[in-house]
Design a protein around this motif. Structure first.
Motif, PDB file in Angstrom:
ATOM      1  N   UNK A   1     -10.678   9.943 -18.579  1.00  0.00           N
ATOM      2  CA  UNK A   1     -10.628   8.506 -18.271  1.00  0.00           C
ATOM      3  C   UNK A   1     -10.078   8.277 -16.866  1.00  0.00           C
ATOM      4  N   UNK A   2      -9.910   7.037 -16.524  1.00  0.00           N
ATOM      5  CA  UNK A   2      -9.484   6.671 -15.172  1.00  0.00           C
ATOM      6  C   UNK A   2      -8.375   5.624 -15.249  1.00  0.00           C
ATOM      7  N   UNK A   3      -7.407   5.750 -14.314  1.00  0.00           N
ATOM      8  CA  UNK A   3      -6.334   4.760 -14.163  1.00  0.00           C
ATOM      9  C   UNK A   3      -6.464   4.163 -12.772  1.00  0.00           C
ATOM     10  N   UNK A   4      -6.487   2.839 -12.694  1.00  0.00           N
ATOM     11  CA  UNK A   4      -6.637   2.161 -11.411  1.00  0.00           C
ATOM     12  C   UNK A   4      -5.324   1.490 -11.033  1.00  0.00           C
ATOM     13  N   UNK A   5      -4.856   1.784  -9.818  1.00  0.00           N
ATOM     14  CA  UNK A   5      -3.701   1.097  -9.237  1.00  0.00           C
ATOM     15  C   UNK A   5      -4.219   0.140  -8.185  1.00  0.00           C
ATOM     16  N   UNK A   6      -3.772  -1.122  -8.258  1.00  0.00           N
ATOM     17  CA  UNK A   6      -4.268  -2.100  -7.311  1.00  0.00           C
ATOM     18  C   UNK A   6      -3.233  -3.138  -6.947  1.00  0.00           C
ATOM     19  N   UNK A   7      -3.573  -3.919  -5.927  1.00  0.00           N
ATOM     20  CA  UNK A   7      -2.713  -5.020  -5.489  1.00  0.00           C
ATOM     21  C   UNK A   7      -3.580  -6.056  -4.810  1.00  0.00           C
ATOM     22  N   UNK A   8      -3.208  -7.318  -4.954  1.00  0.00           N
ATOM     23  CA  UNK A   8      -3.938  -8.391  -4.301  1.00  0.00           C
ATOM     24  C   UNK A   8      -3.002  -9.573  -4.063  1.00  0.00           C
TER      25      UNK A   8
ATOM     26  N   UNK B   1       0.820  -1.214   0.000  1.00  0.00           N
ATOM     27  CA  UNK B   1       0.000   0.000   0.000  1.00  0.00           C
ATOM     28  C   UNK B   1       0.851   1.260   0.000  1.00  0.00           C
ATOM     29  N   UNK B   2       2.015   1.218   0.643  1.00  0.00           N
ATOM     30  CA  UNK B   2       2.899   2.383   0.679  1.00  0.00           C
ATOM     31  C   UNK B   2       3.474   2.670  -0.702  1.00  0.00           C
ATOM     32  N   UNK B   3       3.865   1.608  -1.420  1.00  0.00           N
ATOM     33  CA  UNK B   3       4.444   1.785  -2.765  1.00  0.00           C
ATOM     34  C   UNK B   3       3.395   2.352  -3.717  1.00  0.00           C
ATOM     35  N   UNK B   4       2.169   1.810  -3.654  1.00  0.00           N
ATOM     36  CA  UNK B   4       1.114   2.264  -4.562  1.00  0.00           C
ATOM     37  C   UNK B   4       0.700   3.698  -4.244  1.00  0.00           C
ATOM     38  N   UNK B   5       0.581   4.026  -2.972  1.00  0.00           N
ATOM     39  CA  UNK B   5       0.204   5.385  -2.591  1.00  0.00           C
ATOM     40  C   UNK B   5       1.257   6.387  -3.041  1.00  0.00           C
ATOM     41  N   UNK B   6       2.499   6.034  -2.894  1.00  0.00           N
ATOM     42  CA  UNK B   6       3.591   6.930  -3.307  1.00  0.00           C
ATOM     43  C   UNK B   6       3.527   7.197  -4.805  1.00  0.00           C
ATOM     44  N   UNK B   7       3.266   6.128  -5.628  1.00  0.00           N
ATOM     45  CA  UNK B   7       3.194   6.284  -7.084  1.00  0.00           C
ATOM     46  C   UNK B   7       2.008   7.161  -7.472  1.00  0.00           C
ATOM     47  N   UNK B   8       0.859   6.954  -6.814  1.00  0.00           N
ATOM     48  CA  UNK B   8      -0.327   7.750  -7.142  1.00  0.00           C
ATOM     49  C   UNK B   8      -0.100   9.226  -6.838  1.00  0.00           C
ATOM     50  N   UNK B   9       0.491   9.524  -5.688  1.00  0.00           N
ATOM     51  CA  UNK B   9       0.743  10.919  -5.317  1.00  0.00           C
ATOM     52  C   UNK B   9       1.742  11.564  -6.263  1.00  0.00           C
ATOM     53  N   UNK B  10       2.794  10.818  -6.635  1.00  0.00           N
ATOM     54  CA  UNK B  10       3.840  11.377  -7.488  1.00  0.00           C
ATOM     55  C   UNK B  10       3.314  11.758  -8.862  1.00  0.00           C
ATOM     56  N   UNK B  11       2.329  11.008  -9.369  1.00  0.00           N
ATOM     57  CA  UNK B  11       1.833  11.272 -10.723  1.00  0.00           C
ATOM     58  C   UNK B  11       0.506  12.048 -10.731  1.00  0.00           C
ATOM     59  N   UNK B  12       0.058  12.502  -9.577  1.00  0.00           N
ATOM     60  CA  UNK B  12      -1.208  13.224  -9.521  1.00  0.00           C
ATOM     61  C   UNK B  12      -1.186  14.521 -10.325  1.00  0.00           C
ATOM     62  N   UNK B  13      -0.135  15.352 -10.221  1.00  0.00           N
ATOM     63  CA  UNK B  13      -0.111  16.591 -11.023  1.00  0.00           C
ATOM     64  C   UNK B  13      -0.163  16.320 -12.524  1.00  0.00           C
ATOM     65  N   UNK B  14       0.585  15.351 -12.978  1.00  0.00           N
ATOM     66  CA  UNK B  14       0.581  15.025 -14.401  1.00  0.00           C
ATOM     67  C   UNK B  14      -0.796  14.523 -14.829  1.00  0.00           C
ATOM     68  N   UNK B  15      -1.426  13.694 -13.968  1.00  0.00           N
ATOM     69  CA  UNK B  15      -2.758  13.185 -14.295  1.00  0.00           C
ATOM     70  C   UNK B  15      -3.787  14.312 -14.325  1.00  0.00           C
ATOM     71  N   UNK B  16      -3.681  15.236 -13.371  1.00  0.00           N
ATOM     72  CA  UNK B  16      -4.622  16.359 -13.337  1.00  0.00           C
ATOM     73  C   UNK B  16      -4.485  17.213 -14.585  1.00  0.00           C
ATOM     74  N   UNK B  17      -3.247  17.407 -15.042  1.00  0.00           N
ATOM     75  CA  UNK B  17      -3.034  18.214 -16.232  1.00  0.00           C
ATOM     76  C   UNK B  17      -3.668  17.568 -17.456  1.00  0.00           C
ATOM     77  N   UNK B  18      -3.750  16.242 -17.473  1.00  0.00           N
ATOM     78  CA  UNK B  18      -4.351  15.531 -18.613  1.00  0.00           C
ATOM     79  C   UNK B  18      -5.811  15.168 -18.334  1.00  0.00           C
ATOM     80  N   UNK B  19      -6.326  15.660 -17.172  1.00  0.00           N
ATOM     81  CA  UNK B  19      -7.714  15.379 -16.784  1.00  0.00           C
ATOM     82  C   UNK B  19      -7.984  13.875 -16.707  1.00  0.00           C
ATOM     83  N   UNK B  20      -7.060  13.176 -16.064  1.00  0.00           N
ATOM     84  CA  UNK B  20      -7.179  11.737 -15.853  1.00  0.00           C
ATOM     85  C   UNK B  20      -7.210  11.482 -14.352  1.00  0.00           C
TER      86      UNK B  20
END
Length: 450
Positions: free
Chosen positions: A359-366, A301-320
């Motif tokens: 659109x939407x990008x989903x990060x997950x783990x199981x 969960x820490x790795x996935x959260x870090x990746x999502x936060x790091x790419x949030x500005x880029x995603x917001x700029x592309x409205x993703x």
């Protein structure tokens, strides 16, 4: 002198056939001679016994038999030599001396059991005693054996010739694939890599031919990949170098003013060159197994959260929109935090590059057995089946013109694959053309934490 394999095989077949024929012929000759001599001796023994029986049948007794059939009388051709046998009456008393017995000598009972009985009208009237008789070499018997040996020799020679001819054909058949393989390997050594030889059997030679064909196909593919990689590297380097050289020349000639914008273009292209060189170095080290890794326990969960936060500005700029789905009870995994983060960065960057606005990008783990499976799912154009097989190859692009415009060195997915493999995991993609793609990778669960 160098002998060919065909020559050696033919020589081996000839030697085996000669030895086999000689052994068989010698055995047959010995057995035939022995059995034939035994047969002839038995026939002569029975004839001699018949002569004694005829005498007794005519006279009614053995009286006068020594005078009528003296031992020194020459025996007729094909008859038992008289001096080699003795005659005893029904009581075992020797009547005619011979074979080591004297007249009136009593013959032991055990010798009578092995003697030839002489019967007249169904009654035993005497015994013929024979002690180690050795037959004389009569002419008919010798003629028969000579003819037999001649036929046996001719048959052996014919068998040897036939075996030699079959051996030559078999040797040629066995070595034909080897000659084809030799010609193909010589062609490969001269640079003609696209060599395929026919597979004519499922034995070891057929497996060798199939292995060579696979090797040749892999060499051709590797050569094409190397050529393509060289062209891609040259193209990737040419664009930033052209921009840097063009702006530098324009500044030198006074065509462009020395403004911050001009220097920013030069700096950005230099940074792009530096990233390309770093990516190539990382990929080379990982493929050679020389990339240093700091393996330790990681929280998914820490790795996935870090990746999502790091790419949030880029995603917001592309409205993703980036969403995360991580169960709270996931076990820790083993890996290098920075390298796993780099893999997720590469996968997320790739997903953002092809995701349409809104659109939407989903990060997950199981949890999956003794591994944890990480997924990056987008709603982009998806991948065709043939692209899914090669999407992790270096510099591979599904849409080359579009990918150039969207940036990227074409090494991100290749680096991700090598980093995951180095950490004991697996990586892949699942996609339906027009319905997005799901990139996934697995990492082993920390030992003792299942």
């Amino acid at each position: 002198m160098i002998r060919s394999l065909s020559f050696k095989l033919v020589a081996a077949f000839l030697l085996v056939s000669l030895v086999g024929t000689a052994v068989a012929a010698g055995y047959v000759a010995y057995i035939t001679t022995e059995r034939f001599s035994r047969y002839v001796t038995e026939q002569l023994r029975l004839r001699a016994a018949e002569r004694w029986a005829d005498y007794y049948r005519i006279t009614g007794s053995w009286e006068g038999v020594r005078e009528a059939m003296p031992m020194e009388e020459p025996s007729p051709p094909g008859a038992m030599p008289m001096g080699s046998v003795a005659l005893a009456d029904s009581q075992g008393r020797v009547i005619v001396a011979g074979a080591g017995f004297l007249v009136n000598q009593r013959v032991p009972m055990h010798l009578l059991r092995s003697a030839t009985p002489i019967t007249v009208n169904g009654q035993v009237v005497g015994y013929m005693l024979q002690m180690g008789v050795r037959m004389r070499p009569e002419a008919p018997r010798l003629a028969f054996l000579r003819e037999f040996y001649r036929v046996l020799m001719v048959g052996s020679l014919v068998a040897t010739v036939v075996a030699l001819a079959l051996g030559a054909l078999l040797a040629r058949s066995l070595t034909h694939p080897l000659r084809e393989l030799t010609a193909a390997t010589q062609a490969v050594a001269q640079g003609e890599l696209a060599q395929q030889i026919p597979v004519r059997s499922n034995d070891e030679l057929g497996q060798l031919a199939m292995s060579f064909n696979r090797m040749s196909a892999e060499l051709v593919r590797a050569q094409e990949a190397r050529r393509q990689m060289t062209a891609d590297i040259a193209h990737e380097l040419r664009t930033p170098l052209s921009l840097i050289l063009g702006h530098a020349e324009a500044l030198s000639d006074g065509v462009l003013p020395p403004t911050a914008q001009t220097f920013e273009v030069i700096y950005d292209e230099a940074q792009r060159l530096a990233r390309l060189v770093d990516d190539l170095r990382t990929l080379s080290l990982s493929e050679a197994g020389e990339l240093a890794l700091q393996i330790g326990p990681l929280r998914p969960e820490e790795i996935i959260e870090r990746a999502a936060v790091a790419h949030q500005p880029q995603a917001a700029a592309r409205r993703v929109e980036i969403v995360t789905t991580v169960p709270p009870d996931l076990p820790d995994v083993e890996g290098d935090f920075d390298r796993v983060a780099q893999v997720l960065d590469n996968l997320l960057t790739n997903a953002l590059r092809f995701s349409p606005e809104g659109s939407k990008i989903e990060l997950g783990a199981q949890a999956l057995g003794r591994t944890v499976r990480f997924t990056v799912r987008d709603e982009g154009p998806g991948l065709a089946p043939e692209d899914q097989e090669r999407v992790f190859d270096r510099f591979y692009r599904t849409d080359r013109s579009r990918s150039r415009d969207l940036g990227g060195s074409g090494l991100g997915l290749a680096i991700a694959r090598q980093l995951i493999l180095l950490q004991g995991g697996e990586i892949g993609v699942e996609s339906t053309l027009g319905k997005g793609a799901t990139f996934w990778f697995t990492l082993p669960v920390q030992k003792g934490d299942v």
